[in-house]
Motif scaffolding. Sequence first.
Motif, PDB file in Angstrom:
ATOM      1  N   CYS A  79      -5.258 -44.056  57.511  1.00 38.82           N
ATOM      2  CA  CYS A  79      -5.088 -45.509  57.586  1.00 38.82           C
ATOM      3  C   CYS A  79      -4.009 -45.947  56.599  1.00 38.82           C
ATOM      4  O   CYS A  79      -4.074 -45.648  55.412  1.00 38.82           O
ATOM      5  CB  CYS A  79      -6.395 -46.234  57.295  1.00 38.82           C
ATOM      6  N   CYS A  88      -5.738 -48.904  53.996  1.00 31.33           N
ATOM      7  CA  CYS A  88      -6.710 -48.621  52.931  1.00 31.33           C
ATOM      8  C   CYS A  88      -6.612 -47.187  52.426  1.00 31.33           C
ATOM      9  O   CYS A  88      -7.387 -46.776  51.567  1.00 31.33           O
ATOM     10  CB  CYS A  88      -8.131 -48.896  53.427  1.00 31.33           C
ATOM     11  N   CYS A 133      -7.305 -48.281  60.518  1.00 29.97           N
ATOM     12  CA  CYS A 133      -8.677 -47.876  60.860  1.00 29.97           C
ATOM     13  C   CYS A 133      -9.494 -49.060  61.390  1.00 29.97           C
ATOM     14  O   CYS A 133      -9.078 -50.213  61.285  1.00 29.97           O
ATOM     15  CB  CYS A 133      -9.367 -47.255  59.647  1.00 29.97           C
ATOM     16  N   CYS A 179     -10.387 -51.837  58.771  1.00 32.19           N
ATOM     17  CA  CYS A 179      -9.250 -52.689  58.421  1.00 32.19           C
ATOM     18  C   CYS A 179      -8.879 -53.598  59.592  1.00 32.19           C
ATOM     19  O   CYS A 179      -8.486 -54.746  59.380  1.00 32.19           O
ATOM     20  CB  CYS A 179      -8.053 -51.839  58.006  1.00 32.19           C
TER      21      CYS A 179
HETATM   22 ZN    ZN Z   1      -8.275 -48.764  56.743  1.00 39.32          ZN
END
Ligand code: ZN
Length: 150
Positions: free
Chosen positions: A100, A103, A140, A143
């Motif tokens: 991701c 994050c 992801c 998120c």
């Molecule tokens: Zn993420």
Amino acid sequence: MDRQTKLRRIEDSRRLCREHGLPLTAQRMAVLEAVLDLDNHPSADQVHEAVARLDPGVSRATVYRALESLARVGIITKACHPGKAIRYDSRSETHHHLVCLRCDGIIDITDERLDALPVPDTSGYGFEVSDFRVQLRGICRRCRELEETV
Ligand SMILES: [Zn+2]
Ligand SMILES: [Zn+2]
């Protein structure tokens, strides 16, 4: 990771250590257990934090060295993420990663088609390939959901 898997991984690790003549000291064992418990591609700092909770005197350098020796004998692997801190992977068998970009989360995936990717001849670069991992980069679920609620 469930208890059964963890015990199996520790057994495998004992065997690998024996094969490579690396003593599985109490400190290395504590580091290994932390990586297995965190089970989410932790950074050296995260592993240090977890080990220090049980052994407050342990230094970051000691944890780092233990991680490197465990990685050298193939008990854990390094999930490279160029430009970012090294992340350690509790899985040493072939698998791939969803990374991701928001994050820095890393999610394991297995896919036979990715495993079967032909590895190009890199001898012209003087480079010997030991294994490979495909990184699929994106955002992801968590998120994306956070984004939608904003
Ligand atoms: Zn993420
Ligand atoms: Zn992984």
